[in-house]
Design a protein around this motif. Structure first.
Motif, PDB file in Angstrom:
ATOM      1  N   CYS A 131      82.119  49.343 -30.648  1.00 55.80           N
ATOM      2  CA  CYS A 131      81.436  49.531 -31.973  1.00 55.80           C
ATOM      3  C   CYS A 131      82.831  49.148 -33.565  1.00 55.80           C
ATOM      4  O   CYS A 131      82.929  48.767 -32.910  1.00 55.80           O
ATOM      5  CB  CYS A 131      82.578  50.859 -32.066  1.00 55.80           C
ATOM      6  N   GLY A 173      80.298  45.018 -37.060  1.00 53.83           N
ATOM      7  CA  GLY A 173      79.154  44.990 -36.318  1.00 53.83           C
ATOM      8  C   GLY A 173      78.427  43.477 -36.255  1.00 53.83           C
ATOM      9  O   GLY A 173      77.668  43.748 -35.241  1.00 53.83           O
ATOM     10  N   ALA A 177      79.813  42.361 -33.088  1.00 55.53           N
ATOM     11  CA  ALA A 177      79.170  43.011 -32.445  1.00 55.53           C
ATOM     12  C   ALA A 177      78.090  42.456 -31.669  1.00 55.53           C
ATOM     13  O   ALA A 177      77.648  42.515 -29.915  1.00 55.53           O
ATOM     14  CB  ALA A 177      79.425  44.619 -32.790  1.00 55.53           C
ATOM     15  N   GLN A 178      76.759  41.684 -32.540  1.00 52.98           N
ATOM     16  CA  GLN A 178      75.782  41.832 -32.044  1.00 52.98           C
ATOM     17  C   GLN A 178      75.995  40.315 -31.617  1.00 52.98           C
ATOM     18  O   GLN A 178      75.575  39.804 -30.754  1.00 52.98           O
ATOM     19  CB  GLN A 178      74.664  41.420 -33.395  1.00 52.98           C
ATOM     20  N   ALA A 238      77.477  40.650 -28.308  1.00 50.77           N
ATOM     21  CA  ALA A 238      76.321  41.184 -26.853  1.00 50.77           C
ATOM     22  C   ALA A 238      74.934  39.874 -26.529  1.00 50.77           C
ATOM     23  O   ALA A 238      75.061  40.286 -26.095  1.00 50.77           O
ATOM     24  CB  ALA A 238      75.724  42.063 -27.827  1.00 50.77           C
ATOM     25  N   MET A 270      79.435  43.390 -22.391  1.00 48.50           N
ATOM     26  CA  MET A 270      78.678  44.433 -23.033  1.00 48.50           C
ATOM     27  C   MET A 270      77.608  45.598 -22.384  1.00 48.50           C
ATOM     28  O   MET A 270      77.332  45.547 -21.627  1.00 48.50           O
ATOM     29  CB  MET A 270      77.730  43.570 -24.290  1.00 48.50           C
ATOM     30  N   LEU A 281      76.729  49.417 -27.465  1.00 48.17           N
ATOM     31  CA  LEU A 281      76.856  49.124 -28.795  1.00 48.17           C
ATOM     32  C   LEU A 281      76.574  50.409 -29.901  1.00 48.17           C
ATOM     33  O   LEU A 281      75.550  51.642 -30.545  1.00 48.17           O
ATOM     34  CB  LEU A 281      76.005  47.761 -29.273  1.00 48.17           C
ATOM     35  N   LEU A 331      76.672  50.251 -33.942  1.00 51.53           N
ATOM     36  CA  LEU A 331      76.881  49.948 -35.277  1.00 51.53           C
ATOM     37  C   LEU A 331      76.427  50.237 -37.086  1.00 51.53           C
ATOM     38  O   LEU A 331      75.606  50.968 -36.914  1.00 51.53           O
ATOM     39  CB  LEU A 331      75.624  48.616 -35.417  1.00 51.53           C
ATOM     40  N   THR A 341      69.364  39.407 -32.022  1.00 55.04           N
ATOM     41  CA  THR A 341      69.612  40.834 -32.512  1.00 55.04           C
ATOM     42  C   THR A 341      68.383  41.019 -31.690  1.00 55.04           C
ATOM     43  O   THR A 341      68.893  42.711 -30.756  1.00 55.04           O
ATOM     44  CB  THR A 341      70.202  41.537 -33.637  1.00 55.04           C
ATOM     45  N   THR A 371      71.723  51.614 -27.560  1.00 56.62           N
ATOM     46  CA  THR A 371      72.484  50.877 -29.415  1.00 56.62           C
ATOM     47  C   THR A 371      73.027  52.742 -30.260  1.00 56.62           C
ATOM     48  O   THR A 371      71.686  52.998 -30.014  1.00 56.62           O
ATOM     49  CB  THR A 371      72.218  50.370 -29.798  1.00 56.62           C
TER      50      THR A 371
END
Length: 259
Positions: free
Chosen positions: A89, A95, A98-99, A102, A109, A112, A114, A194, A201
């Motif tokens: 998260c 965010g 995080a992308q 992943a 992962m 997600l 975001l 992404t 997600t």
């Protein structure tokens, strides 16, 4: 407090072990991991939870900053703690991290959440102006403008003590750390990476967010097939602070899917 040196950088983090799918929280520019406290309080008991101060923020070291370095720090800390197949998260630049995580480490992962983010945020001109101001005049010179982007008008006019506290968090951030993360955001376009993601997600936007408006977050949601998109009313750029219960519900929804 917990510290570990990874990738030549000492990182500050908080980890509570447990069973089940781990939940990892990644915070925004100019904040530290305390912004997640009210969200974590509403999570199911027993799940492993990790939050961290990225380099140049909180109690972590100043160090050279790129988006890849921020992603690698998060991956290295998860590896250090033996965490994988987690729900990540992130808010704002968190965010983006995080992308990137992943895309580069799919083993880490499982899902997600975001919040108030995109594959690309802002433009070079805006980020360069901010970096120049931080270098020449300090973060405090921009604090009022930043807080207007962080929080809704309702928050700014009714939660004055909280507003003062988050101003302190912002202005006590290292100038090098703040400017370095600004440059990392400026130099990053995660669109292609992404668009290849397939994990469950949820994308969350703040209706009053001036930094990453709902239209930007909706575009992000459209890149990942099956993504759920939600706009939170009375919320600016930082849902973990303004709408922690709604943020926790978003996390719990994906977490439940991953069990």
């Amino acid at each position: 407090m917990a510290f570990v040196t990874l990738n030549g950088v000492t990182l500050h983090y908080r980890y509570s072990g447990g069973n089940g799918v781990p939940v990892i929280f990644l915070n925004s520019l100019g904040t530290d991991f305390r912004i997640w406290e009210d969200v974590i309080a509403d999570l199911p008991t027993g799940a492993p939870v990790l939050c961290m101060d990225k380099r140049g923020h909180g109690l972590s070291d100043d160090a050279p900053i790129t988006m890849d370095a921020l992603v690698q720090d998060a991956a290295a800390l998860m590896d250090h703690l033996g965490l994988k197949s987690a729900l990540i998260c992130g808010v704002s630049v968190g965010g983006m991290i995080a992308q990137g995580l992943a895309a580069s480490r799919p083993d880490l992962m499982a899902g997600l959440v975001l919040c108030c983010t995109g594959t690309q945020i802002g433009d070079a001109e805006g980020w360069n102006a901010r970096i120049e101001t931080v270098r020449s005049d300090g973060i405090a010179s921009m604090a009022d403008a930043i807080l207007e982007r962080w929080f809704s008008e309702t928050f700014r006019t009714t939660r004055l003590a909280d507003l003062a506290g988050y101003r302190n968090m912002l202005t006590r951030t290292s100038a090098d750390g703040y400017a370095g993360v600004c440059a990392a955001i400026r130099d990053s376009d995660l669109t292609a990476r992404t668009a290849r993601l397939t994990v469950p997600t949820k994308c969350v936007a703040g209706a009053d967010d001036l930094a990453t408006p709902p239209s930007l977050v909706k575009t992000l949601a459209g890149l990942i097939e099956g993504t759920d998109f939600e706009v939170l009313e009375n919320c600016g750029h930082l849902p973990p602070i303004e709408q922690p219960a709604a943020t926790a519900r978003a996390v719990c929804r994906i977490h439940e899917m991953l069990k």
